[in-house]
Design an enzyme around this catalytic site. Structure first.
Site, PDB file in Angstrom:
ATOM      1  N   ILE A 149      51.303  40.568  45.097  1.00 18.56           N
ATOM      2  CA  ILE A 149      51.659  39.249  45.608  1.00 18.56           C
ATOM      3  C   ILE A 149      50.502  38.708  46.444  1.00 18.56           C
ATOM      4  O   ILE A 149      50.050  39.356  47.385  1.00 18.56           O
ATOM      5  CB  ILE A 149      52.943  39.314  46.449  1.00 18.56           C
ATOM      6  CG1 ILE A 149      54.106  39.840  45.597  1.00 18.56           C
ATOM      7  CG2 ILE A 149      53.289  37.939  47.024  1.00 18.56           C
ATOM      8  CD1 ILE A 149      55.393  40.091  46.378  1.00 18.56           C
ATOM      9  N   CYS A 150      50.009  37.521  46.077  1.00 17.88           N
ATOM     10  CA  CYS A 150      48.936  36.832  46.797  1.00 17.88           C
ATOM     11  C   CYS A 150      47.699  37.743  46.870  1.00 17.88           C
ATOM     12  O   CYS A 150      47.209  38.202  45.851  1.00 17.88           O
ATOM     13  CB  CYS A 150      49.423  36.390  48.175  1.00 17.88           C
ATOM     14  SG  CYS A 150      48.339  35.194  48.990  1.00 17.88           S
ATOM     15  N   GLU A 151      47.203  38.045  48.055  1.00 11.60           N
ATOM     16  CA  GLU A 151      46.051  38.933  48.173  1.00 11.60           C
ATOM     17  C   GLU A 151      46.353  40.294  47.559  1.00 11.60           C
ATOM     18  O   GLU A 151      45.462  40.944  46.993  1.00 11.60           O
ATOM     19  CB  GLU A 151      45.659  39.091  49.638  1.00 11.60           C
ATOM     20  CG  GLU A 151      44.426  39.930  49.865  1.00 11.60           C
ATOM     21  CD  GLU A 151      44.125  40.148  51.340  1.00 11.60           C
ATOM     22  OE1 GLU A 151      42.960  40.458  51.665  1.00 11.60           O
ATOM     23  OE2 GLU A 151      45.049  39.994  52.170  1.00 11.60           O
ATOM     24  N   GLY A 153      47.914  40.739  44.921  1.00 15.36           N
ATOM     25  CA  GLY A 153      47.652  40.611  43.499  1.00 15.36           C
ATOM     26  C   GLY A 153      46.195  40.887  43.166  1.00 15.36           C
ATOM     27  O   GLY A 153      45.877  41.499  42.137  1.00 15.36           O
ATOM     28  N   THR A 173      51.691  37.738  41.120  1.00 18.09           N
ATOM     29  CA  THR A 173      52.470  36.577  41.547  1.00 18.09           C
ATOM     30  C   THR A 173      51.697  35.819  42.619  1.00 18.09           C
ATOM     31  O   THR A 173      51.117  36.418  43.524  1.00 18.09           O
ATOM     32  CB  THR A 173      53.847  36.989  42.110  1.00 18.09           C
ATOM     33  OG1 THR A 173      53.665  37.927  43.169  1.00 18.09           O
ATOM     34  CG2 THR A 173      54.710  37.624  41.033  1.00 18.09           C
TER      35      THR A 173
END
Length: 368
Positions: A149-151, A153, A173
């Site tokens: 998720i975000c970083e 990811g 995501t």
């Protein structure tokens, strides 16, 4: 008021009195709310592994196992994984568990000045690899599925490129992948963090970390607030007053505020890499990022990839996420664009039946 009809003055005074009454009632109601009334991340889990400040948790099952491959969730260093389990009816974690997934999560802990020299290399090739190995030992799985998720990811994508044999499936995501692709989309309200970081010099970034030793959570919280200044200014008077009469909505509001207020620091050297190597120099998508002396070659990502992005994300603009298409080694690549913003994809009511089910259906078809 001079020049205003008496009827208009009276109406204005009644509106002001009504507003003040509502504010007073809101203050009284907020004063009665205790911290234990605003619990987040309550889904039962167990600590399975710990190293330094990093903890690996395994969630207790809520349904019969339908997807055999364990799923490890990796959040960013800038926020907390607890966003994925904000409350019972708005929890990606519960959603996955109720559909028979074996869910694990990495808690990065609280970085401090003592972690000044931790790098992204340490997080990806050190801590994340330690957690993957712990999951494999516990479950006897040859490989695990990763949900970044975000970083997080970026971390999971880099890990999948460096250790492809250990990753069965990769779900990304709201992940920035091409940090300059925001320039391809003329949406002025999107990509302000990209613009801000490109306005800094490398020396500016070095000085920030030299002074603080970390990228402070409070500082990044202020940066995120400035992305939507009007909403940030009005949410504690207008938005709060709209929900204060509904206890369920009020607690929902306070849970989100509790999560926002709990923003951890970002380890120093890792923050420098994040801002300079990625946001400024865009090394990931160019194939120039090196971790531990090894180049992160996206063509080594040969496992199935599901890339989920938010169509209205002003923090991670959609073009920065969608840029992965054609850059990885797998032919099993799927993109899923969802309505909502950066956090709304996970916590909004309308997304609850879409995100979790979409992930589980995709994983189940690749679980042979």
């Amino acid at each position: 008021m001079k020049g205003m009809p008496m009827a208009g003055t009276a109406e204005l005074m009644r509106a002001a009195a009504s507003f003040n009454t509502k504010v007073a009632a809101a203050v009284h109601k907020l004063g009665a709310v205790k911290d234990e009334d605003v619990q987040i991340a309550t889904t039962p889990k167990d600590e399975l592994f710990r190293t330094d400040k990093v903890t690996l948790h395994r969630y207790r099952p809520l349904a019969a196992r339908k997807v055999q491959t364990p799923l490890l969730i990796v959040y960013s260093l800038i926020g907390r994984y607890t966003m994925t389990d904000l409350q019972e009816d708005r929890s990606l974690i519960r959603n996955l568990l109720e559909q028979g997934v074996d869910v694990w999560v990495v808690d990065w802990g609280n970085a401090s000045r003592a972690d000044r020299y931790l790098t992204i290399d340490d997080y990806v090739q050190g801590y994340l690899d330690d957690c993957v190995e712990a999951v494999r030992r516990e479950t006897k799985a040859e490989a695990v599925s990763l949900l970044g998720i975000c970083e997080g990811g970026v971390f999971t994508l880099a890990y999948a490129a460096l250790e492809p044999a250990k990753v069965k499936n990769l779900v990304l995501t709201i992940t920035p992948l091409d940090f300059h692709a925001d320039q391809d989309e003329a949406r002025l309200e999107h990509g302000f963090i990209n613009v801000w970081t490109r306005s800094l010099t490398a020396q500016d970034v070095d000085r920030m970390i030299e002074v603080w030793g970390v990228l402070p959570g409070e500082f990044m919280g202020a940066v995120f607030s400035m992305l939507t200044p009007i909403r940030s200014i009005t949410k504690y008077n207008l938005d709060l007053l709209e929900v204060v009469d509904d206890e369920a909505k009020l607690l929902n509001y306070l849970r989100m505020e509790k999560w926002l207020a709990d923003r951890p620091h970002h380890a120093g050297e890792a923050a420098k890499q994040w801002l300079k190597d990625l946001y400024q120099d865009n090394k990931l998508i160019k194939g120039e990022l090196e971790l531990g002396g090894r180049r992160v070659d996206l063509h080594e990502v040969a496992m199935p990839v599901l890339n989920i992005f938010a169509q209205d994300d002003h923090i991670i603009p959609p073009p920065t996420s969608r840029a992965l298409s054609g850059k990885v080694g797998t032919t099993d690549y799927t993109e899923l664009g969802l309505p909502g913003g950066h956090i709304g994809v996970f916590v909004s009511g309308r997304s609850q039946g879409i995100v979790g089910k979409g992930i589980v259906d995709w994983l189940a078809r690749r679980d042979g």
